[in-house]
Enzyme design. Structure first.
Site, PDB file in Angstrom:
ATOM      1  N   HIS A  79      44.029  40.501  40.024  1.00 33.19           N
ATOM      2  CA  HIS A  79      42.964  41.910  40.068  1.00 33.19           C
ATOM      3  C   HIS A  79      43.026  42.579  39.281  1.00 33.19           C
ATOM      4  CE1 HIS A  79      47.262  42.681  40.666  1.00 33.19           C
ATOM      5  NE2 HIS A  79      47.412  44.166  40.212  1.00 33.19           N
TER       6      HIS A  79
ATOM      7  N   ASP B  37      46.696  35.397  43.407  1.00 36.77           N
ATOM      8  CA  ASP B  37      46.145  36.602  42.329  1.00 36.77           C
ATOM      9  C   ASP B  37      46.499  36.199  40.407  1.00 36.77           C
ATOM     10  OD1 ASP B  37      46.139  39.042  41.856  1.00 36.77           O
ATOM     11  OD2 ASP B  37      47.472  39.565  41.506  1.00 36.77           O
TER      12      ASP B  37
ATOM     13  N   SER C   3      50.843  44.806  35.796  1.00 35.76           N
ATOM     14  CA  SER C   3      50.316  43.944  36.390  1.00 35.76           C
ATOM     15  C   SER C   3      50.174  43.126  34.810  1.00 35.76           C
ATOM     16  CB  SER C   3      49.496  44.399  37.412  1.00 35.76           C
ATOM     17  OG  SER C   3      49.694  44.868  38.414  1.00 35.76           O
TER      18      SER C   3
END
Length: 437
Positions: free
Chosen positions: A83, A113, A186
């Site tokens: 993402h 992911d 992230s």
């Protein structure tokens, strides 16, 4: 004026470990083009009235930041979250020493992911990948990343939980931690006190968008498996064994005469599938997969889905109260099933994401008194398919008033380009229509 206290020698500190670990954590800047969502620009009268040329740009450039971690210094491989780089037109990586490089996308996997990037640079520092299966609740961990674009930020905490799932769609086996994880973390690093990589921070649980002490990281063992396929093939070839199932809750455990509700119940075995060939049967209770205890069908699905085609998976099962071991050779996903990933991938409409579909076997057709159809094999409870109203065990008789009896027919009628689906479904003794948009 009070004199300053002398520095105490030998005080415990994470600084020596971090001096070794932080050079391997990078800042990622992504540039992408997004369509301007303005319906007035689509109106020819509006464009002529305001003299807006037909070739006027209807896109705008957007930027986003995240983190990544170098895992192979020789080849320049960097692991990050899908993402973080999804939809990117350009990806730049900045190192701790302020060197900046254009990154090449090697491959990505939305369902876990994970994405792998590559840069060409000298004197890179990589982190050692630890065995995340050895983590225990209570172990100390440190998160390193660029939250809110504050580069090389370090937070500490403990492992709060293991094997977490249900935070969305896809394959999940998260490490839960209270080490502060915020937007921008992230794709960074979750390390142990030896500076070894144990996880990739991926998600936070928050109503405000900021840290509340509940963050989730992808275990390195999972990330390593995905990275191996992405660097070798550029994509993921999903494994499957051809079973449907559900969690073993206390009520089911009592019905099966079991004292524990940990495990998964096999509710369906696809004829001709690897599981069928290995002798797996409906009503088998799966307790362990490759020696690892499982508590849900999702865990079984995750483990199998991340294994390579041709590998063997060992299932420890209970059949009629007697323990048995069954070895199943992993098959290729999609051979006898259909699925969608909800992001433009898969072979079905995105609103069917989170469900798998299989041909209706003779015994199920006989019990349901159905003359053919496609059976809903499994539905992730948090998926788009679940929100659309599909349930495991549903039998799809027709799509847009066209009867379906094979996966090929179903895939053709329920393809991603079809704007709306009218599904005629048999559910138990009754039937209903569902409109899928």
């Amino acid at each position: 004026m009070q004199a300053a206290l002398p520095l105490q020698q030998g005080m415990p500190s994470l600084a020596p470990m971090l001096k070794q670990a932080t050079p391997a954590v990078v800042n990622i800047a992504v540039t992408s083009k997004q369509e301007i969502q303005n319906p007035l620009l689509q109106d020819p009268f509006f464009r002529r009235f305001f003299d807006i040329p037909d070739d006027a740009p209807q896109e705008r450039e957007s930027q986003a930041v995240g983190s990544g971690v170098i895992v192979d210094a020789a080849k320049g491989y960097i692991i990050t979250n899908n993402h973080v780089i999804d939809g990117a037109d350009s990806i730049k990586v900045r190192l701790v020493d302020d060197r900046e490089f254009d990154a090449k996308l090697i491959g990505k996997d939305p369902e876990t992911d994970i994405a792998v990037l590559q840069i060409k640079a000298d004197n890179l520092k990589a982190l050692v990948l630890a065995d995340s299966d050895k983590l225990e609740v209570g172990d100390f961990v440190v998160a390193i990343g660029s939250p809110f674009n504050l580069r090389t930020t370090v937070t500490s905490g403990i492992v709060s939980g293991l094997g977490r799932n249900g935070m969305g769609e896809g394959y999940q086996d998260f490490i839960q931690t209270d080490a502060s994880i915020n937007p921008g973390n992230s794709g960074g690093a979750l390390v142990n006190l030896r500076g070894e990589l144990v996880g990739i921070p991926s998600q936070i649980l928050s109503r405000s968008g900021g840290n509340i002490g509940i963050g989730f990281a992808i275990p390195t063992n999972l990330a390593k498996t995905v990275m191996g396929q992405l660097t070798q093939f550029g994509s993921i070839e999903r494994g499957r064994i051809g079973v449907g199932g559900q969690n073993l809750d206390p009520a089911l455990a009592k019905a099966f005469g079991l004292s524990s509700s940990r495990g998964a119940v096999i509710t369906q075995v696809v004829p001709g599938s690897p599981a069928d060939k290995a002798g797996v049967k409906s009503e088998d209770i799966v307790l362990k997969v490759n020696g690892r205890e499982i508590s849900s069908f999702d865990q079984l699905r995750n483990i199998v889905g991340l294994m390579r085609v041709g590998e063997k998976v060992e299932l420890s099962i209970l059949r009629n109260g007697k323990p048995q071991t069954v070895n199943v050779v992993i098959g290729k996903a999609g051979a006898e099933t259909a699925s969608a990933d909800g992001k433009g991938g898969g072979n079905l409409h995105p609103s069917l994401a989170g469900a798998t579909f299989a041909p209706l076997d003779e015994s199920s057709a006989r019990r349901a008194r159905a003359d053919g159809g496609i059976q809903v094999q499994d539905v992730n409870p948090t998926s788009a398919a679940a929100r659309a109203g599909l349930r495991p065990g549903d039998i799809i008789l027709s799509v847009n008033r066209q009867p379906v009896k094979t996966i090929e027919q179903f895939t053709k009628l329920a393809n991603p380009k079809t704007p709306e689906l009218l599904l005629h479904i048999q559910r138990g003794p009754g039937a209903l229509f569902l409109i899928i948009r």
